[in-house]
Scaffold this active site. Structure first.
Site, mmCIF file in Angstrom:
data_model
loop_
_atom_site.group_PDB
_atom_site.id
_atom_site.type_symbol
_atom_site.label_atom_id
_atom_site.label_comp_id
_atom_site.label_asym_id
_atom_site.label_seq_id
_atom_site.Cartn_x
_atom_site.Cartn_y
_atom_site.Cartn_z
ATOM 1 C CG ASP A 222 -3.649 2.776 0.972
ATOM 2 O OD1 ASP A 222 -3.974 2.025 2.345
ATOM 3 O OD2 ASP A 222 -4.678 3.451 1.756
ATOM 4 C CB CYS B 183 0.591 6.189 5.488
ATOM 5 S SG CYS B 183 2.381 6.539 5.269
ATOM 6 C CG ASP B 184 -3.189 6.354 2.919
ATOM 7 O OD1 ASP B 184 -2.923 7.236 3.235
ATOM 8 O OD2 ASP B 184 -3.957 6.510 2.264
ATOM 9 C CE LYS B 185 -7.501 3.228 4.725
ATOM 10 N NZ LYS B 185 -6.651 3.321 3.240
ATOM 11 C CB CYS C 155 2.242 10.273 -0.433
ATOM 12 S SG CYS C 155 2.253 8.848 -1.099
ATOM 13 C CD GLU D 222 -7.473 4.835 -1.834
ATOM 14 O OE1 GLU D 222 -7.151 6.305 -0.577
ATOM 15 O OE2 GLU D 222 -6.115 5.120 -2.235
ATOM 16 C CB SER E 244 -6.691 7.255 -3.996
ATOM 17 O OG SER E 244 -5.676 8.967 -3.551
#
Length: 576
Positions: A76, A117-119, A187, A450, A477
């Site tokens: 992302d 991570c995010d997804k 991150c 986002e 985000s």
């Protein structure tokens, strides 16, 4: 075993397997699907092939045979502010669906999932929940090291805004920008990646101590190998994912989320995962639990420290230990033990003492990272709002909102493009006291990207961050902070009231009262009845914009559920 049943049905399976690295003796072993989201252009996935190999090593040593598959996710951060962000939430659906394809098309018995991570994490957990009659175990990919001076990626948006305002020199900006991500891993802040790693462990799908580990240390490879060994044991014990993903497990995840001040994107992912096992989580449940759980974690973006210090301070197990009186400690986990039993085992192994030794190098105490429940940072972190602008609710992360903005009424300034909103903020066209509206940004509008850049431009402005709000039917985000409200539902593309807000209409935000309302027309306050009448009249004249997307994004925007339901693809519509 399922693998042996399929072998008996398909005589071609054995010769096809034997053409690769399967020996004859491997054919009768438990077959384990090892799914990672490895990709060498993504920092959170860069190292996952190595972890996947270690999981395979553990599987083989325990009498199983690994079958490695890959469905690369997206970053992302790399896609931020580009059309690629429209595909972010969609990528979650693709990941979960491809794992389903792999499962259905292979003679396998259990699943090891590796993601950071995010997804990638929620996509894999959705797949595990969908394939709930088999055992699954998740291996979180861990967290990257912090940059110089504890600088981390979510601060790059701040220094970019400062650069554009002429507040820092180009040389300083470039040094910090290029130093923000010194290693692989997700991150190092409590964004969506670390949030979902934490919730995987809180739900019992990851081994204790696995979430948010330093991605660059040998211990994370050992944890992946341990997970490989454990999945074979789970198969022998007859454990299934549906034994773990109970309503109590999901409530535990929401309570841990409240304590860590996790990303608002969890409100997309946890309901989408629970739906796969037939459990509906109402938005109000999040609000109810956030009212009773103390906010403990002092990690960015709502705190001070990089997320690498979260694990060194005890990680998810440290949070569980502090809020254990609220949790369902009797839920089953992938260890074959309950959540409470796992905590006792971690204490017996001196996990907390050993992890916290690392804090000596940072000159930080564990209590300054994970606050004691007796002296919390605050109460919960999220609020679910309702009102004539959000009949089906909206979300704000009040742990990251300045207290001055908990109650605010201001004139709307309406945008239908994220970057135009950001540029207006940076150029000074947005006046203090305003309420920025960004619409047609929900799942049906454009895939729900986002709104990171406008929120960071707002939060980094000393003048605007305590005087000006932003509301959207899009999302934020995990790094976002400041006076922002998202997930406004129904979204504008679905005919929600946000579609008819006009410039200078007054919008009232009341976080303590959990309200979001149109309170005035063209700068003049009106009562609730008049506001309702105007909304109704304007909606009668409103026309849905023509669809903008084709291909796979067009499919997603056509089939997407509401953000407050989880933003998943309603495949039942295809059947009709």
């Amino acid at each position: 075993m399922r693998s042996q049943d399929l072998r008996n049905r398909g005589p071609e399976i054995d010769p096809l397997k034997l053409s690769m690295d399967w020996g004859v003796v491997d054919l009768e072993k438990p077959q384990i699907l090892v799914e990672d989201v490895w990709g060498d252009a993504l920092p959170g996935s860069y190292h996952l092939k190595e972890l996947s190999d270690m999981a395979g090593k553990g599987i083989y040593a325990s009498g199983g045979k690994p079958a490695h598959h890959h469905v690369t996710d997206m970053c992302d951060g790399i896609a931020q502010g580009t059309e690629g962000m429209n595909y972010s939430l969609l990528s979650r659906e693709i990941i979960s669906s491809m794992i389903e394809v792999h499962w259905k098309a292979q003679p396998v018995d259990g699943i090891v999932l590796l993601s950071s991570c995010d997804k990638g994490v929620p996509g894999q957990l959705m797949a595990a929940a969908r394939i709930h009659d088999a055992p699954s175990i998740h291996v979180p990919g861990g967290t990257m090291m912090e940059g110089p001076g504890m600088f981390t990626l979510e601060q790059v948006g701040t220094i970019y805004s400062e650069l554009k305002r002429g507040e820092i020199p180009q040389e300083e900006y470039r040094f910090l920008q290029r130093s923000a991500c010194p290693t692989e891993g997700c991150c190092s802040f409590m964004g969506t990646a670390n949030t979902m790693q934490a919730l995987s462990e809180a739900m019992g799908l990851a081994l204790p101590g696995a979430a948010s580990m330093p991605a660059f240390v040998a211990a994370i490879r050992h944890k992946a190998e341990e997970a490989g060994s454990r999945i074979v044991e789970m198969l022998d014990e007859g454990m299934k994912t549906k034994d773990i993903l109970t309503r109590d497990a999901f409530e535990n995840a929401i309570m841990v989320h409240a304590a860590i001040g996790g990303s608002t994107n969890a409100l997309l992912h946890i309901p989408a995962i629970s739906r796969e096992v037939g459990i509906t989580l109402h938005p109000k449940l999040w609000d109810e639990l956030n009212r009773k759980i103390p906010m403990l974690l002092n990690v960015r973006p709502s705190g001070c420290h990089p997320a690498i210090l979260f694990w060194y301070s005890g990680g998810v197990q440290g949070i569980i230990r502090e809020i254990k009186d609220h949790l369902h400690l009797d839920v089953m986990t992938v260890t074959g033990k309950t959540l409470g039993e796992n905590l006792k085992e971690m204490e017996r192994q001196h996990f907390f003492e050993h992890a916290r030794r690392h804090l000596e190098s940072y000159k930080v105490s564990a209590d300054d990272v994970i606050y004691p429940a007796s002296k919390p940072r605050g109460e919960g972190s999220l609020a679910i709002l309702h009102g004539n602008l959000a009949p089906n609710h909206a979300v704000t992360k009040y742990a990251a909102v300045p207290k001055e903005m908990f109650c605010h009424t201001g004139p709307a300034i309406v945008f239908e493009d994220e970057l135009k909103a950001r540029d207006a903020i940076l150029s000074g066209d947005v006046k203090k006291g305003s309420v920025i509206v960004i619409r047609y940004a929900g799942p049906k509008g454009c895939g729900m990207p986002e709104m990171y850049y406008p929120t960071e431009a707002l939060a980094s402005s000393k003048e605007l961050c305590t005087t000006t709000a932003l509301i959207t039917d899009g999302r934020f985000s995990g790094a976002s902070r400041g006076p922002c409200i998202g997930y406004v539902s129904p979204e504008a593309m679905d005919g929600g009231p946000l579609a008819i807000v006009e410039n200078d209409d007054l919008i009232r935000i009341d976080i303590p009262g959990r309200r979001l309302d149109l309170a005035g027309i063209k700068g003049k306050e009106v009562g609730p009845d008049e506001a309702a009448r105007v909304i109704e009249e304007r909606l009668k004249k409103w026309r849905r914009p023509d669809p903008k997307f084709t291909g796979v994004l067009g499919l997603y925007t056509t089939l997407a559920a509401s953000a407050m339901e989880g933003g998943f693809m309603r495949t039942d519509r295809c059947a009709r």
